[in-house]
Design a protein around this motif. Sequence first.
Motif: not given
Length: 266
Positions: A149-153, A196-200
């Motif tokens: 959660p909250g991390a960005e890849l 780019t993928v980001r988790a809520d």
Amino acid sequence: MGTLADLLLPQLVSSKGTPWHPHRGFETVTYIIDGIFDHQDSNGGGGTITNGDTQWMTVGSGLLHIEAPPEHLVVSGGLFHGLQLWVNLPARDKMMAPRYQDIRGGSVQLLTTPDGGALLRVIAGELDGHAGPGITHTPITMVHATVAPGAELTLPWREDFNGLAYVLAGRGSVGPDRRPVHMGQTAVFGAGSSLTVRADEKQDSNTPDLEVVLLGGQPIREPMAHYGPFVMNTKDELMQAFEDFQKGRLGTVPAVHGMTAGGPQG
């Protein structure tokens, strides 16, 4: 192959699996995240896969196969979570001899981001110099990413590849403009050299992280004719595939203890 649909075709499998059925002209990739799945084919390939395992079956010239969770899992109502991809083959390989790859979860390439916010499992292809165990006929990359959660890849991606992200679980966003995505949705990326993928920050109560499968490949750019269990280049080739199946040229159901025409016995 000009679109992602040419590379990846969906295959829906019921909770009880499938009976014996034919295929020709492509590859099936079955990835099991949770649960158990049995497979057998008329070419002698097959086995049982479970958490994190992948069965990569190159159908080629054709075969018969069967796939299903074991009966005890169905009866008990046990967990079964996975996906299957259909990967197109170029015309030169459509009539090649079938091949079966059993890719165990322990053999995939495991990577993490510098901040530890994401775990990557490279199943096939190459990601930033790290190769997965799956062998493909055209350049393809398949990665399962778990994003906290909250991390960005942000991952480097070949510019000659197309790319997509399928959300297995959770909520997040994709791309520099953070387009929202959630479980069951697929995001198709445009041209570029990264994904780019980001988790809520907040995930669903039953999903601690964002789980996505990142896929892409080099376009084949050939005509595609798809109907039922066959993926060929022309309508005539499709008709020939059906004729060959009806005349028994795609193999016969093997008489193996523990496997019936309706599925594996528990």
